[in-house]
Design a protein around this motif. Structure first.
Motif, mmCIF file in Angstrom:
data_model
loop_
_atom_site.group_PDB
_atom_site.id
_atom_site.type_symbol
_atom_site.label_atom_id
_atom_site.label_comp_id
_atom_site.label_asym_id
_atom_site.label_seq_id
_atom_site.Cartn_x
_atom_site.Cartn_y
_atom_site.Cartn_z
ATOM 1 N N MET A 1 0.821 -1.189 0.000
ATOM 2 C CA MET A 1 0.000 0.000 0.000
ATOM 3 C C MET A 1 0.867 1.256 0.000
ATOM 4 O O MET A 1 0.523 2.224 -0.657
ATOM 5 C CB MET A 1 -0.921 0.011 1.228
ATOM 6 N N ARG A 2 1.934 1.206 0.766
ATOM 7 C CA ARG A 2 2.827 2.372 0.823
ATOM 8 C C ARG A 2 3.488 2.607 -0.515
ATOM 9 O O ARG A 2 3.548 3.734 -1.002
ATOM 10 C CB ARG A 2 3.859 2.157 1.927
ATOM 11 N N LYS A 3 3.997 1.564 -1.134
ATOM 12 C CA LYS A 3 4.683 1.706 -2.419
ATOM 13 C C LYS A 3 3.743 2.179 -3.523
ATOM 14 O O LYS A 3 4.146 2.912 -4.409
ATOM 15 C CB LYS A 3 5.326 0.377 -2.817
ATOM 16 N N LYS A 4 2.473 1.749 -3.459
ATOM 17 C CA LYS A 4 1.493 2.152 -4.471
ATOM 18 C C LYS A 4 0.797 3.453 -4.103
ATOM 19 O O LYS A 4 -0.084 3.903 -4.824
ATOM 20 C CB LYS A 4 0.448 1.052 -4.630
ATOM 21 N N LYS A 5 1.158 4.044 -2.951
ATOM 22 C CA LYS A 5 0.564 5.314 -2.489
ATOM 23 C C LYS A 5 -0.951 5.208 -2.311
ATOM 24 O O LYS A 5 -1.707 6.120 -2.614
ATOM 25 C CB LYS A 5 0.881 6.469 -3.442
ATOM 26 N N GLN A 6 -1.408 4.066 -1.795
ATOM 27 C CA GLN A 6 -2.831 3.851 -1.549
ATOM 28 C C GLN A 6 -3.202 4.445 -0.191
ATOM 29 O O GLN A 6 -2.680 4.017 0.835
ATOM 30 C CB GLN A 6 -3.171 2.367 -1.564
ATOM 31 N N VAL A 7 -4.115 5.393 -0.200
ATOM 32 C CA VAL A 7 -4.563 6.051 1.024
ATOM 33 C C VAL A 7 -5.852 5.379 1.502
ATOM 34 O O VAL A 7 -6.789 5.208 0.724
ATOM 35 C CB VAL A 7 -4.805 7.555 0.774
ATOM 36 N N VAL A 8 -5.883 4.995 2.785
ATOM 37 C CA VAL A 8 -7.055 4.345 3.366
ATOM 38 C C VAL A 8 -7.418 5.031 4.679
ATOM 39 O O VAL A 8 -6.595 5.692 5.307
ATOM 40 C CB VAL A 8 -6.812 2.842 3.595
ATOM 41 N N ASP A 9 -8.656 4.847 5.114
ATOM 42 C CA ASP A 9 -9.115 5.386 6.393
ATOM 43 C C ASP A 9 -8.931 4.384 7.527
ATOM 44 O O ASP A 9 -8.856 4.763 8.683
ATOM 45 C CB ASP A 9 -10.600 5.752 6.331
ATOM 46 N N GLN A 10 -8.889 3.095 7.173
ATOM 47 C CA GLN A 10 -8.857 2.054 8.189
ATOM 48 C C GLN A 10 -8.114 0.836 7.655
ATOM 49 O O GLN A 10 -8.230 0.498 6.487
ATOM 50 C CB GLN A 10 -10.293 1.681 8.561
ATOM 51 N N ILE A 11 -7.376 0.185 8.546
ATOM 52 C CA ILE A 11 -6.682 -1.059 8.212
ATOM 53 C C ILE A 11 -7.212 -2.139 9.141
ATOM 54 O O ILE A 11 -7.227 -1.947 10.362
ATOM 55 C CB ILE A 11 -5.159 -0.913 8.379
ATOM 56 N N ILE A 12 -7.652 -3.256 8.584
ATOM 57 C CA ILE A 12 -8.159 -4.369 9.384
ATOM 58 C C ILE A 12 -7.145 -5.501 9.305
ATOM 59 O O ILE A 12 -6.820 -5.975 8.214
ATOM 60 C CB ILE A 12 -9.533 -4.845 8.880
ATOM 61 N N LEU A 13 -6.648 -5.916 10.478
ATOM 62 C CA LEU A 13 -5.709 -7.033 10.565
ATOM 63 C C LEU A 13 -6.426 -8.228 11.178
ATOM 64 O O LEU A 13 -6.961 -8.121 12.287
ATOM 65 C CB LEU A 13 -4.523 -6.698 11.472
ATOM 66 N N VAL A 14 -6.444 -9.348 10.488
ATOM 67 C CA VAL A 14 -6.952 -10.592 11.052
ATOM 68 C C VAL A 14 -5.714 -11.405 11.386
ATOM 69 O O VAL A 14 -5.002 -11.853 10.494
ATOM 70 C CB VAL A 14 -7.873 -11.337 10.060
ATOM 71 N N THR A 15 -5.434 -11.580 12.690
ATOM 72 C CA THR A 15 -4.134 -12.100 13.101
ATOM 73 C C THR A 15 -4.178 -12.721 14.488
ATOM 74 O O THR A 15 -5.103 -12.465 15.260
ATOM 75 C CB THR A 15 -3.090 -10.960 13.088
ATOM 76 N N ASP A 16 -3.149 -13.487 14.799
ATOM 77 C CA ASP A 16 -2.959 -13.945 16.175
ATOM 78 C C ASP A 16 -1.975 -13.035 16.907
ATOM 79 O O ASP A 16 -1.659 -13.262 18.063
ATOM 80 C CB ASP A 16 -2.480 -15.401 16.214
#
Length: 107
Positions: A1-16
């Protein structure tokens, strides 16, 4: 996302939250925020046997983070995504402030 300069309002992580190898999310998130001049909210959906490593690292950086523990089966996991993609906190605040207050009738 950083390399493609994608701007988002929220990041959802599904993780342990058990990060095993670099680059770690906290550092990548910090770089993303600095390079794009934005600070998206992070939502952590904990699954399985989970830790609090990522959440702790993000809170130390003063990152806006919400955490949910998912205890359902993995077939229903995609069904919670619409619940997590809510409007920003500012939008939620504005919606609350637009609600008229109740008026008590004097007798």
């Amino acid at each position: 996302m950083r390399k493609k300069k994608q701007v988002v309002d929220q990041i959802i992580l599904v993780t342990d939250e058990g990060e095993n190898a670099a680059p770690y999310f906290g550092e990548v998130y910090k770089n993303y925020c600095r390079e794009l001049a934005i600070m998206p909210n992070v939502v952590i959906v904990r699954v399985g046997t989970h830790y609090n490593w990522v959440e702790t690292q993000l809170k130390q950086q003063q990152t806006p983070v919400d955490t949910f523990t998912f205890a359902g089966d993995y077939y229903s996991l995609p069904n919670i995504v619409p619940l997590l993609t809510r409007p920003s906190r500012l939008d939620l605040l504005m919606e609350i402030l637009d609600m008229p207050l109740p008026v008590r009738e004097d007798k």
